[in-house]
Write an enzyme that holds these catalytic residues in place. Structure first.
Site, PDB file in Angstrom:
ATOM      1  CD  GLU A  59      22.970  52.550  36.533  1.00 54.84           C
ATOM      2  OE1 GLU A  59      21.895  53.093  36.834  1.00 54.84           O
ATOM      3  OE2 GLU A  59      23.287  52.243  35.356  1.00 54.84           O
ATOM      4  CG  HIS A  84      26.063  58.807  28.574  1.00 55.45           C
ATOM      5  ND1 HIS A  84      25.931  57.623  29.262  1.00 55.45           N
ATOM      6  CD2 HIS A  84      25.134  59.649  29.096  1.00 55.45           C
ATOM      7  CE1 HIS A  84      24.965  57.746  30.160  1.00 55.45           C
ATOM      8  NE2 HIS A  84      24.466  58.956  30.080  1.00 55.45           N
ATOM      9  CB  ALA A 134      20.052  46.456  26.996  1.00 59.32           C
ATOM     10  CG  ASN A 191      21.534  58.322  37.276  1.00 58.69           C
ATOM     11  OD1 ASN A 191      21.777  58.637  38.439  1.00 58.69           O
ATOM     12  ND2 ASN A 191      20.456  58.747  36.650  1.00 58.69           N
ATOM     13  CG  ASP A 237      17.107  68.301  39.765  1.00 57.99           C
ATOM     14  OD1 ASP A 237      17.705  69.135  39.054  1.00 57.99           O
ATOM     15  OD2 ASP A 237      17.334  67.082  39.713  1.00 57.99           O
ATOM     16  CG  HIS A 270      18.188  65.438  36.579  1.00 52.54           C
ATOM     17  ND1 HIS A 270      18.707  66.526  37.242  1.00 52.54           N
ATOM     18  CD2 HIS A 270      18.984  65.268  35.486  1.00 52.54           C
ATOM     19  CE1 HIS A 270      19.751  66.995  36.592  1.00 52.54           C
ATOM     20  NE2 HIS A 270      19.931  66.245  35.513  1.00 52.54           N
TER      21      HIS A 270
END
Length: 469
Positions: free
Chosen positions: A365, A357, A340, A361, A115, A17
């Protein structure tokens, strides 16, 4: 005299977040250099190295402050990490209030952005008579659920997981009740009560800033906007993703340099995702059975489905994989313990698929880099994200789970071969390329998200003028 428009952001102590709201902040001040941002960050304890690296890389037009952790000594040792964050943020409200008052007294704030998991801040903004907005690091589909869940709570009586038909949120792909976020799976539980109460507070906001873009969720955005003043206005201003890592694993990237284009499957479960021991075993066997090249970010198993602070990891995760796996797959794949450089990996030409998962984010990506996905949701809203990707956008495949909730090795091998070399994978790859192009266009100078952000900034500046008058 400082003529910059000052915005305060309030995050929560969850790395994913915080990373998202800071990426938004960086783009905001890059495009609009007369905006100044102060980010207030509650904590639950010591600040991890990942978080320190994030804030230390911020430009000078973004200030930040870490609040002292509240007293959590009364909580049990095995308290669920997700609940720990909610308790910590709730107990930090006085510190947040004090910080906002101090900032506002020094340099008048025109807006507060919090948030979506700390909407109690909206009450504080009302006390200060400042406009308030919510930063929503997820997507429009989840926002639709958040906004309509109070009405669902009043009109539906059964458990959502027992619904005979998929739930049809306005403008969204139908979703099975069992794929709704965990707090909705037990309507008698405390988490459900907290979830609904938090969702009702969304209606206090003057708008919601969403890390998505029009071409990704066009119908959902259209329907939400048609609601007009009945719900807070939803601003599609994404995608915001991290541009690159401050740390590099050169050996990992060198290994990728030696592989053919689109030949390697990347496996990672986000900044804190973790599998059970049984599921970890099945994934390992499935990777081996598939015969496909892979790079796997491996973590130790966890009963919660995720880990807290990767910098504090003290177990060797390699001890948990099946005996002989590394030797048998030494020419097939690479196992990387704990971390990584995901941004560099997903942008590498050798990567042809991503087991994820489905955290938002990681999803963005993958989209920005045009990488087809195998969805492997673990917690939070990730099953909803998997539905968007597989059933809505059709840029992913979702493996089947058995009656124990495990994806068996044969299923793992099948979906891997499907996405990497199968006919269905070709169509998925083409659709993901089109979505990548749309994401690129959204953040161009004249793109839809850039224009929407400019409209929001204009609103904030007008609030500043009104304050001066």
């Amino acid at each position: 005299m400082n003529t910059k428009t000052h915005i305060a952001l309030v995050s929560i102590p969850i790395y994913s977040h915080l990373r998202s709201i800071l990426e938004f902040s960086k783009r905001l001040v890059h495009l609009h250099q007369d905006i100044h941002v102060t980010c207030i960050i509650p904590t639950t304890g010591s600040i991890c190295s990942n978080t320190k690296a994030l804030v230390e890389s911020l430009p000078s037009s973004i200030d930040y402050m870490f609040l002292p952790p509240p007293n959590l000594d009364d909580l049990p040792q095995d308290f669920h990490p997700a609940l720990l964050v909610l308790v910590a943020t709730s107990r930090s409200m006085q510190s947040i209030d004090d910080a906002l008052k101090k900032i506002h007294s020094r340099s008048s704030l025109v807006a507060i952005v919090c948030d979506g998991l700390i909407t109690q801040v909206l009450y504080l903004s009302k006390k200060l008579n400042i406009s308030s907005f919510i930063y929503f690091p997820s997507n429009m589909m989840l926002l639709s659920l958040v906004l309509y869940s109070p009405k669902m709570d009043e009109t539906m009586t059964c458990e959502y997981r027992d619904l005979l038909e998929p739930l049809e949120l306005p403008g969204c792909v139908p979703i099975d009740g069992k794929d709704l976020p965990e707090p909705l799976q037990d309507r008698s539980g405390e988490e459900y009560k907290v979830f609904i109460e938090g969702n009702k507070r969304f209606y206090l906001a003057d708008g919601v800033l969403v890390n998505s873009f029009i071409d990704m969720e066009a119908e959902t955005i259209r329907v939400l906007h048609e609601e007009g003043n009945k719900i807070p206005y939803a601003y599609a201003i994404g995608p915001f993703i991290q541009k690159g890592s401050s740390r590099r694993d050169e050996s990992c990237l060198r290994w990728l340099d030696e592989q053919e284009d689109n030949s390697v499957l990347y496996i990672s479960f986000g900044s804190g995702g973790a599998l059970s021991q049984d599921q970890l075993n099945e994934l390992a066997w499935g990777l081996e059975l598939s015969g496909q090249k892979f790079i796997w970010v491996l973590r130790s198993p966890s009963k919660f489905g995720f880990v807290n602070d990767l910098s504090l990891a003290n177990e060797d995760p390699l001890q948990f994989i099946p005996s002989g796996f590394l030797e048998r797959t030494k020419d097939q794949g690479l196992v990387v313990p704990y971390w990584a450089p995901q941004i560099e990996i997903l942008s590498h030409s050798a990567i042809g698929g991503f087991i994820s998962h489905c955290g938002w984010n990681s999803t963005l990506e993958s989209v920005v880099n045009g990488v087809p996905m195998i969805t492997w949701p673990l917690f939070a809203e990730q099953k909803m994200n998997a539905a968007i990707l597989s059933k809505g956008l059709k840029v992913a495949v979702r493996p089947k789970v058995n009656e124990k909730g495990i994806v068996e090795r044969e299923e793992v091998a099948m979906v891997i071969k499907n996405i990497m070399v199968g006919e269905e994978g070709k169509g998925i790859r083409q659709r993901m390329k089109e979505l990548k192009d749309a994401a690129d266009n959204a953040v161009k100078q004249d793109g839809s998200s850039t224009r929407t952000l400019a409209e929001l900034v204009l609103k904030w500046k007008s609030l500043g003028v009104a304050q001066c008058n």
